[in-house]
Write a protein that holds these residues in place. Structure first.
Motif, mmCIF file in Angstrom:
data_model
loop_
_atom_site.group_PDB
_atom_site.id
_atom_site.type_symbol
_atom_site.label_atom_id
_atom_site.label_comp_id
_atom_site.label_asym_id
_atom_site.label_seq_id
_atom_site.Cartn_x
_atom_site.Cartn_y
_atom_site.Cartn_z
ATOM 1 N N MET A 65 -30.288 4.338 -35.214
ATOM 2 C CA MET A 65 -30.390 5.338 -35.001
ATOM 3 C C MET A 65 -29.773 6.535 -36.547
ATOM 4 O O MET A 65 -30.876 6.883 -37.459
ATOM 5 C CB MET A 65 -29.843 6.802 -34.250
ATOM 6 C CG MET A 65 -30.622 8.212 -34.303
ATOM 7 S SD MET A 65 -32.318 8.006 -34.267
ATOM 8 C CE MET A 65 -33.233 7.432 -32.459
ATOM 9 N N ALA A 66 -28.982 6.040 -37.425
ATOM 10 C CA ALA A 66 -28.304 6.825 -38.082
ATOM 11 C C ALA A 66 -29.126 6.242 -39.284
ATOM 12 O O ALA A 66 -29.430 6.308 -40.537
ATOM 13 C CB ALA A 66 -26.993 6.508 -38.366
ATOM 14 N N SER A 67 -29.292 4.989 -39.406
ATOM 15 C CA SER A 67 -29.557 3.755 -40.619
ATOM 16 C C SER A 67 -31.045 4.872 -40.996
ATOM 17 O O SER A 67 -32.635 4.958 -41.886
ATOM 18 C CB SER A 67 -29.800 2.296 -40.095
ATOM 19 O OG SER A 67 -30.683 2.226 -40.959
ATOM 20 N N LEU A 68 -31.839 4.770 -39.526
ATOM 21 C CA LEU A 68 -32.563 5.065 -39.858
ATOM 22 C C LEU A 68 -33.681 6.429 -40.202
ATOM 23 O O LEU A 68 -34.653 6.803 -40.297
ATOM 24 C CB LEU A 68 -33.972 5.009 -37.712
ATOM 25 C CG LEU A 68 -35.336 5.840 -37.813
ATOM 26 C CD1 LEU A 68 -36.208 4.617 -38.431
ATOM 27 C CD2 LEU A 68 -35.952 5.774 -36.401
ATOM 28 N N VAL A 69 -32.717 7.720 -39.769
ATOM 29 C CA VAL A 69 -32.234 9.211 -40.098
ATOM 30 C C VAL A 69 -32.337 9.073 -41.558
ATOM 31 O O VAL A 69 -33.490 9.472 -42.226
ATOM 32 C CB VAL A 69 -31.940 10.154 -39.219
ATOM 33 C CG1 VAL A 69 -31.986 11.064 -40.014
ATOM 34 C CG2 VAL A 69 -31.947 9.957 -38.243
ATOM 35 N N VAL A 70 -31.299 8.463 -42.223
ATOM 36 C CA VAL A 70 -31.430 7.908 -43.667
ATOM 37 C C VAL A 70 -32.571 7.157 -44.155
ATOM 38 O O VAL A 70 -32.210 7.931 -45.206
ATOM 39 C CB VAL A 70 -29.562 7.480 -44.270
ATOM 40 C CG1 VAL A 70 -29.347 7.302 -45.183
ATOM 41 C CG2 VAL A 70 -28.535 8.480 -43.467
ATOM 42 N N SER A 98 -36.769 4.329 -52.842
ATOM 43 C CA SER A 98 -38.000 4.104 -51.156
ATOM 44 C C SER A 98 -37.477 2.529 -51.502
ATOM 45 O O SER A 98 -37.684 2.763 -50.022
ATOM 46 C CB SER A 98 -39.527 4.536 -52.113
ATOM 47 O OG SER A 98 -40.105 3.559 -51.412
ATOM 48 N N LEU A 99 -37.092 2.025 -51.612
ATOM 49 C CA LEU A 99 -36.538 0.163 -51.820
ATOM 50 C C LEU A 99 -35.547 0.775 -50.923
ATOM 51 O O LEU A 99 -35.356 -0.050 -49.634
ATOM 52 C CB LEU A 99 -36.539 -0.426 -52.514
ATOM 53 C CG LEU A 99 -37.886 -0.653 -53.820
ATOM 54 C CD1 LEU A 99 -37.780 -1.435 -54.868
ATOM 55 C CD2 LEU A 99 -38.679 -1.597 -52.399
ATOM 56 N N ALA A 100 -34.479 1.287 -51.056
ATOM 57 C CA ALA A 100 -33.292 1.384 -50.064
ATOM 58 C C ALA A 100 -33.696 1.704 -49.548
ATOM 59 O O ALA A 100 -32.768 1.505 -47.496
ATOM 60 C CB ALA A 100 -32.238 2.517 -50.631
ATOM 61 N N GLY A 101 -34.290 2.704 -49.107
ATOM 62 C CA GLY A 101 -34.910 3.740 -47.519
ATOM 63 C C GLY A 101 -35.255 3.015 -46.656
ATOM 64 O O GLY A 101 -35.239 2.756 -45.785
ATOM 65 N N GLN A 102 -36.304 1.938 -47.202
ATOM 66 C CA GLN A 102 -37.010 0.625 -46.281
ATOM 67 C C GLN A 102 -36.066 0.068 -46.146
ATOM 68 O O GLN A 102 -36.318 -0.333 -44.738
ATOM 69 C CB GLN A 102 -38.237 0.290 -47.643
ATOM 70 C CG GLN A 102 -39.211 1.003 -47.865
ATOM 71 C CD GLN A 102 -39.729 0.594 -48.832
ATOM 72 O OE1 GLN A 102 -40.621 -0.639 -49.153
ATOM 73 N NE2 GLN A 102 -40.726 1.663 -50.107
ATOM 74 N N LEU A 103 -35.124 -0.448 -46.774
ATOM 75 C CA LEU A 103 -34.396 -1.467 -46.360
ATOM 76 C C LEU A 103 -34.017 -1.097 -45.069
ATOM 77 O O LEU A 103 -33.265 -0.560 -43.601
ATOM 78 C CB LEU A 103 -33.334 -2.185 -47.205
ATOM 79 C CG LEU A 103 -33.658 -2.850 -48.053
ATOM 80 C CD1 LEU A 103 -32.424 -2.646 -49.749
ATOM 81 C CD2 LEU A 103 -34.463 -4.020 -47.771
ATOM 82 N N LEU A 104 -33.006 1.152 -45.045
ATOM 83 C CA LEU A 104 -32.459 1.100 -44.136
ATOM 84 C C LEU A 104 -33.577 0.929 -42.848
ATOM 85 O O LEU A 104 -33.228 1.188 -41.756
ATOM 86 C CB LEU A 104 -32.011 2.812 -44.334
ATOM 87 C CG LEU A 104 -30.721 2.745 -45.375
ATOM 88 C CD1 LEU A 104 -30.395 3.818 -45.686
ATOM 89 C CD2 LEU A 104 -29.909 1.600 -44.715
ATOM 90 N N VAL A 105 -35.020 1.813 -43.641
ATOM 91 C CA VAL A 105 -35.554 2.122 -42.279
ATOM 92 C C VAL A 105 -35.722 0.817 -41.587
ATOM 93 O O VAL A 105 -36.239 0.405 -39.679
ATOM 94 C CB VAL A 105 -37.291 2.454 -42.382
ATOM 95 C CG1 VAL A 105 -37.920 2.422 -41.462
ATOM 96 C CG2 VAL A 105 -36.832 3.912 -42.699
ATOM 97 N N ALA A 106 -35.848 -0.594 -41.880
ATOM 98 C CA ALA A 106 -36.183 -2.102 -41.201
ATOM 99 C C ALA A 106 -34.482 -2.421 -41.095
ATOM 100 O O ALA A 106 -34.884 -2.959 -39.952
ATOM 101 C CB ALA A 106 -36.666 -3.096 -42.878
ATOM 102 N N TRP A 107 -33.242 -2.011 -41.092
ATOM 103 C CA TRP A 107 -32.376 -2.594 -40.889
ATOM 104 C C TRP A 107 -32.872 -2.613 -38.840
ATOM 105 O O TRP A 107 -32.569 -3.005 -37.831
ATOM 106 C CB TRP A 107 -31.232 -1.925 -40.228
ATOM 107 C CG TRP A 107 -30.093 -2.310 -40.088
ATOM 108 C CD1 TRP A 107 -29.403 -1.912 -39.620
ATOM 109 C CD2 TRP A 107 -29.419 -3.609 -40.452
ATOM 110 N NE1 TRP A 107 -28.302 -2.295 -39.292
ATOM 111 C CE2 TRP A 107 -28.194 -3.499 -39.139
ATOM 112 C CE3 TRP A 107 -29.318 -5.072 -41.225
ATOM 113 C CZ2 TRP A 107 -27.391 -4.263 -39.674
ATOM 114 C CZ3 TRP A 107 -28.589 -5.998 -40.815
ATOM 115 C CH2 TRP A 107 -28.028 -5.896 -40.495
ATOM 116 N N PRO A 108 -32.990 -0.934 -38.099
ATOM 117 C CA PRO A 108 -33.018 -1.520 -37.087
ATOM 118 C C PRO A 108 -34.361 -2.390 -36.085
ATOM 119 O O PRO A 108 -34.310 -2.436 -35.099
ATOM 120 C CB PRO A 108 -34.003 0.847 -36.184
ATOM 121 C CG PRO A 108 -33.158 1.339 -37.789
ATOM 122 C CD PRO A 108 -33.323 0.252 -38.832
#
Length: 364
Positions: A65-70, A98-108
């Motif tokens: 959840m934290a990964s998705l939010v960040v 944006s690419l870093a955010g996409q990686l964090l969103v993809a992690w969940p």
């Protein structure tokens, strides 16, 4: 240079022709090497800043959840930065965020589904959304490129990698053929087309090198390998037909015999593409670039043809004699097709620029 222009301006003014003087001078564009240096500076600054953020919030990787939010905050910040960006440094810095955010969103999603088709479909939807909403040509091209990879991975899990390549060729063709249909979205369409073109080159190169053959060998298959290959070839043939119909619209309609010959050539290209993967995609991209006058597309089509020919030549399931004869036949076919196209275009030009008969002028 200025003196002849001033003389011409005076003569037009004396003749009563009003000239609209520009209110402001057009901004000068930076040279390409300056833009490359600015892009490198943006990526370097973004990486240092992301490293600082990662050390401060390293706990986000432990919580989905934290990964998705960040990740969502980084993507939103990149969107806001792109709207205010007026330089290549800020634009590429926002792309890195944006690419870093996409990686964090993809992690969940990885934690939930693992490396499965569901993961790749979710990433495909994410990349398509970013390609539509992000106010940056570079970001749209990157999102289109990543979307082509996600589509290929999603279908390759079920043994449909050739179908994915056919879909990429078809969407690429439709985008470039309708480049000027939406005047307000020309830049976006060009960015999407450029990203898909790079994706097609990468996918074909990966298919020839077989670096991900272990990933394509899945136990879950919707169709057999031959049926998947034929379906992908049918999509490429459909894209080739779209290019040919666009060429017909630009010039007068050919005769029935010429039309049947062209359709027969398309069928021959489809059959050969089954045994020589990538041949149909190369022919389609080459003719697409020729039709719309795009040199990058023509060069990419030639590169795809060279990749297909070299990969087929080193295919171990067929003898060298058979492969040499096949390549000779394909070369003769391409040269014949070029000769027919040049002859047809010459006839069209002569028909349009046909001189008027001199007898009528003498009678008048």
């Amino acid at each position: 240079m200025n003196q002849p222009m001033n003389t011409l301006t005076q003569r037009l003014t004396q003749a009563g022709v009003s000239l609209n003087e520009p209110s402001s001078t057009a901004p000068l564009e930076s040279p390409w090497f300056v833009r490359v240096l600015q892009a490198f500076s943006g990526w370097l600054a973004a990486l240092f800043l992301l490293g600082f953020i990662a050390t401060a919030v390293v706990f986000v990787m432990e919580s989905p959840m934290a990964s998705l939010v960040v990740g969502s905050l980084l993507i939103s910040g990149a969107f806001a930065l792109l709207r205010a960006a007026r330089s290549d440094v800020l634009e590429h810095m926002a792309l890195a965020f944006s690419l870093a955010g996409q990686l964090l969103v993809a992690w969940p999603a990885v934690e939930m589904w693992g490396i499965s088709a569901s993961l790749w479909w979710v990433l495909l939807a994410l990349q398509c959304s970013l390609a539509l909403i992000m106010p940056s040509q570079v970001h749209r091209s990157m999102s289109a490129f990543l979307a082509s990879l996600a589509l290929t991975m999603a279908l390759a899990v079920n043994g449909l990698a050739p179908v994915a390549i056919g879909l990429v060729v078809l969407v690429l063709t439709l985008l470039w053929l309708n480049e000027y249909r939406w005047p307000r979205r020309i830049g976006a369409v060009q960015a999407w087309g450029a990203g898909l073109l790079v994706g097609l080159l990468v996918l074909q190169g990966q298919a020839y090198s077989n670096q991900l053959s272990w990933f394509y060998d899945s136990d879950v298959r919707w169709f057999g390998p031959w049926l998947a290959s034929w379906l992908g070839t049918a999509l490429v043939a459909l894209a080739l037909m779209c290019v040919i119909h666009q060429a017909f619209r630009q010039h007068s309609q050919p005769a029935i015999a010429q039309r049947l010959a062209i359709y027969g050539a398309v069928a021959l290209v489809a059959v050969v593409s089954v045994y020589m993967p990538g041949f149909g995609a190369g022919v389609t991209v080459l003719l697409l670039g020729f039709t719309i006058g795009h040199r990058v597309l023509m060069g990419s089509g030639i590169l795809l043809l060279l990749m297909a020919a070299s990969s087929y030549y080193y295919w171990l399931d067929v003898t060298l004699l058979v492969k040499s004869l096949m390549l000779l036949a394909m070369g003769a076919f391409l040269l014949t097709l070029r000769w027919l196209l040049m002859r047809w275009l010459l006839n069209q030009w002569l028909t349009v620029h046909k001189p008027e008969p001199q007898g009528d002028a003498n009678e008048q």
